[in-house]
Design an enzyme around this catalytic site. Structure first.
Site, PDB file in Angstrom:
ATOM      1  N   ASP A   7      56.241  71.483 115.007  1.00  0.00           N
ATOM      2  CA  ASP A   7      56.677  72.614 114.184  1.00  0.00           C
ATOM      3  C   ASP A   7      57.219  72.054 112.876  1.00  0.00           C
ATOM      4  O   ASP A   7      58.304  71.464 112.843  1.00  0.00           O
ATOM      5  CB  ASP A   7      57.744  73.414 114.928  1.00  0.00           C
ATOM      6  CG  ASP A   7      58.380  74.500 114.071  1.00  0.00           C
ATOM      7  OD1 ASP A   7      57.773  74.906 113.061  1.00  0.00           O
ATOM      8  OD2 ASP A   7      59.498  74.951 114.419  1.00  0.00           O
ATOM      9  N   GLY A   9      58.701  72.981 109.555  1.00  0.00           N
ATOM     10  CA  GLY A   9      59.319  74.081 108.826  1.00  0.00           C
ATOM     11  C   GLY A   9      59.603  73.716 107.387  1.00  0.00           C
ATOM     12  O   GLY A   9      59.177  72.671 106.885  1.00  0.00           O
ATOM     13  N   PHE A  13      61.590  69.253 110.841  1.00  0.00           N
ATOM     14  CA  PHE A  13      60.363  68.925 111.560  1.00  0.00           C
ATOM     15  C   PHE A  13      60.748  68.725 113.027  1.00  0.00           C
ATOM     16  O   PHE A  13      61.599  67.901 113.350  1.00  0.00           O
ATOM     17  CB  PHE A  13      59.758  67.646 110.973  1.00  0.00           C
ATOM     18  CG  PHE A  13      58.569  67.121 111.733  1.00  0.00           C
ATOM     19  CD1 PHE A  13      57.421  67.877 111.857  1.00  0.00           C
ATOM     20  CD2 PHE A  13      58.594  65.862 112.306  1.00  0.00           C
ATOM     21  CE1 PHE A  13      56.315  67.385 112.540  1.00  0.00           C
ATOM     22  CE2 PHE A  13      57.502  65.359 112.984  1.00  0.00           C
ATOM     23  CZ  PHE A  13      56.358  66.126 113.105  1.00  0.00           C
ATOM     24  N   LYS A  14      60.150  69.514 113.911  1.00  0.00           N
ATOM     25  CA  LYS A  14      60.489  69.439 115.331  1.00  0.00           C
ATOM     26  C   LYS A  14      59.226  69.190 116.145  1.00  0.00           C
ATOM     27  O   LYS A  14      58.154  69.677 115.788  1.00  0.00           O
ATOM     28  CB  LYS A  14      61.159  70.740 115.792  1.00  0.00           C
ATOM     29  CG  LYS A  14      62.493  71.022 115.114  1.00  0.00           C
ATOM     30  CD  LYS A  14      63.205  72.209 115.716  1.00  0.00           C
ATOM     31  CE  LYS A  14      62.487  73.507 115.409  1.00  0.00           C
ATOM     32  NZ  LYS A  14      63.211  74.687 115.920  1.00  0.00           N
ATOM     33  N   TYR A  91      51.659  93.755 111.063  1.00  0.00           N
ATOM     34  CA  TYR A  91      51.082  93.598 109.732  1.00  0.00           C
ATOM     35  C   TYR A  91      49.597  93.976 109.737  1.00  0.00           C
ATOM     36  O   TYR A  91      48.842  93.545 110.602  1.00  0.00           O
ATOM     37  CB  TYR A  91      51.209  92.157 109.263  1.00  0.00           C
ATOM     38  CG  TYR A  91      52.545  91.783 108.656  1.00  0.00           C
ATOM     39  CD1 TYR A  91      53.741  92.339 109.112  1.00  0.00           C
ATOM     40  CD2 TYR A  91      52.613  90.851 107.623  1.00  0.00           C
ATOM     41  CE1 TYR A  91      54.946  91.983 108.558  1.00  0.00           C
ATOM     42  CE2 TYR A  91      53.827  90.483 107.067  1.00  0.00           C
ATOM     43  CZ  TYR A  91      54.996  91.054 107.529  1.00  0.00           C
ATOM     44  OH  TYR A  91      56.197  90.686 106.977  1.00  0.00           O
ATOM     45  N   VAL A  99      53.447  82.204 110.456  1.00  0.00           N
ATOM     46  CA  VAL A  99      53.105  81.723 111.797  1.00  0.00           C
ATOM     47  C   VAL A  99      54.353  81.422 112.615  1.00  0.00           C
ATOM     48  O   VAL A  99      54.335  81.552 113.845  1.00  0.00           O
ATOM     49  CB  VAL A  99      52.173  80.497 111.705  1.00  0.00           C
ATOM     50  CG1 VAL A  99      52.911  79.264 111.183  1.00  0.00           C
ATOM     51  CG2 VAL A  99      51.519  80.211 113.043  1.00  0.00           C
ATOM     52  N   ASP A 100      55.454  81.037 111.968  1.00  0.00           N
ATOM     53  CA  ASP A 100      56.687  80.779 112.710  1.00  0.00           C
ATOM     54  C   ASP A 100      57.230  82.064 113.323  1.00  0.00           C
ATOM     55  O   ASP A 100      57.678  82.076 114.481  1.00  0.00           O
ATOM     56  CB  ASP A 100      57.733  80.114 111.825  1.00  0.00           C
ATOM     57  CG  ASP A 100      58.002  80.871 110.525  1.00  0.00           C
ATOM     58  OD1 ASP A 100      57.186  81.726 110.120  1.00  0.00           O
ATOM     59  OD2 ASP A 100      59.049  80.590 109.900  1.00  0.00           O
ATOM     60  N   ARG A 101      57.167  83.169 112.575  1.00  0.00           N
ATOM     61  CA  ARG A 101      57.610  84.459 113.107  1.00  0.00           C
ATOM     62  C   ARG A 101      56.687  84.908 114.246  1.00  0.00           C
ATOM     63  O   ARG A 101      57.153  85.424 115.274  1.00  0.00           O
ATOM     64  CB  ARG A 101      57.633  85.514 111.992  1.00  0.00           C
ATOM     65  CG  ARG A 101      58.657  85.235 110.913  1.00  0.00           C
ATOM     66  CD  ARG A 101      58.466  86.132 109.701  1.00  0.00           C
ATOM     67  NE  ARG A 101      58.767  87.537 110.021  1.00  0.00           N
ATOM     68  CZ  ARG A 101      58.491  88.543 109.199  1.00  0.00           C
ATOM     69  NH1 ARG A 101      57.869  88.306 108.042  1.00  0.00           N
ATOM     70  NH2 ARG A 101      58.793  89.783 109.542  1.00  0.00           N
ATOM     71  N   THR A 122      65.528  78.292 106.132  1.00  0.00           N
ATOM     72  CA  THR A 122      65.593  78.470 104.688  1.00  0.00           C
ATOM     73  C   THR A 122      65.675  79.959 104.369  1.00  0.00           C
ATOM     74  O   THR A 122      66.420  80.393 103.492  1.00  0.00           O
ATOM     75  CB  THR A 122      64.362  77.846 104.019  1.00  0.00           C
ATOM     76  OG1 THR A 122      64.338  76.444 104.321  1.00  0.00           O
ATOM     77  CG2 THR A 122      64.396  78.037 102.516  1.00  0.00           C
TER      78      THR A 122
END
Length: 245
Positions: A7, A9, A13-14, A91, A99-101, A122
């Site tokens: 992931d 972001g 970074f994860k 949407y 994509v994170d949501r 952020t």
């Protein structure tokens, strides 16, 4: 050989191993706007398939994908889909839904109940998902960290960090922390209250992201789920058609 989840972001970074339909133990690194330390990159895992979600800058995303392509047999990048794993995105153009949501909703849907999902990074993102997996839309605002940085950029005498939350602060640093954290909490609470009016009952509240811990004491009965996006990426990975996994 093993499969891993990544992931990338805007500020962190994860990554974690894929274990069944969830993420395993998570490692998290901060990263700069364009590069990551070479010694950390050398410590990245290798394996069979890397599943990647990124909302970072295109340059950083391309750089990270190139590194992963050298360490994994295959790299698969998650994209928002209109329907996936029982979730239907609100949407009209799913490509415009981050994509994170999207992945956070996939993970939240596993609860089988209505949820408000708040991501504090952020940006502050808030989304409503009902018990049937229907996404009702959401909001995007500046996170407390971004609010502080923006204020400091316009008025350098206002510190970008520091201070403690207080309902009525008596110094500048505390007032900034209270105002910015309080603004985020108020938006989350209003969203949840409006969701309750829409659904007829109060939904659960899930909170994730690097800025979430600071807000948790201020959010009644919220559930902190730091690996929510990676768990959603795991669900996305196992719900892809057999020929594409």
């Amino acid at each position: 050989m093993s499969d891993w989840l990544f992931d990338l972001g805007n500020s962190r970074f994860k990554f974690a191993p894929l274990q069944g339909v969830r993420a395993g133990d998570v490692q998290a690194w901060p990263h700069g706007a364009e590069t990551m330390p070479a010694e950390q990159l050398q410590a990245l895992p290798s394996g069979d398939v890397a599943y990647v979600a990124s909302v970072a800058a295109p340059t950083l995303t391309r750089s990270m994908l190139a590194i992963l392509q050298g360490r994994f047999r295959e790299v698969r990048v998650a994209r928002t889909q209109a329907r996936c794993a029982g979730v239907q995105v609100a949407y009209a153009d799913p490509d415009k839904f981050g994509v994170d949501r999207f992945l956070a909703l996939l993970a939240a849907a596993e609860r089988g109940e209505a949820v408000v999902v708040a991501g504090v990074g952020t940006a502050l993102t808030i989304d409503l998902l009902d018990a049937d997996g229907l996404h009702h839309g959401g909001r995007i605002a500046a996170s407390p960290t971004t609010m502080r940085e923006a204020l400091h950029a316009r008025a350098v005498q206002l510190p970008p960090t520091g201070g403690d939350y207080s309902e009525f602060a008596n110094d500048t640093a505390d007032a900034l922390a209270s105002g910015c954290d309080g603004a985020a909490v108020a938006l989350i609470e209003r969203s949840r209250a409006q969701a309750a009016r829409l659904l007829g009952h109060l939904p659960a509240l899930l909170v994730h992201g690097g800025g979430a811990p600071a807000l948790m004491p201020l959010l009644e009965d919220a559930h902190y789920q730091p690996a929510l996006v990676l768990d959603g990426l795991a669900r996305w990975a196992v719900h892809q058609p057999a020929g594409t996994r």
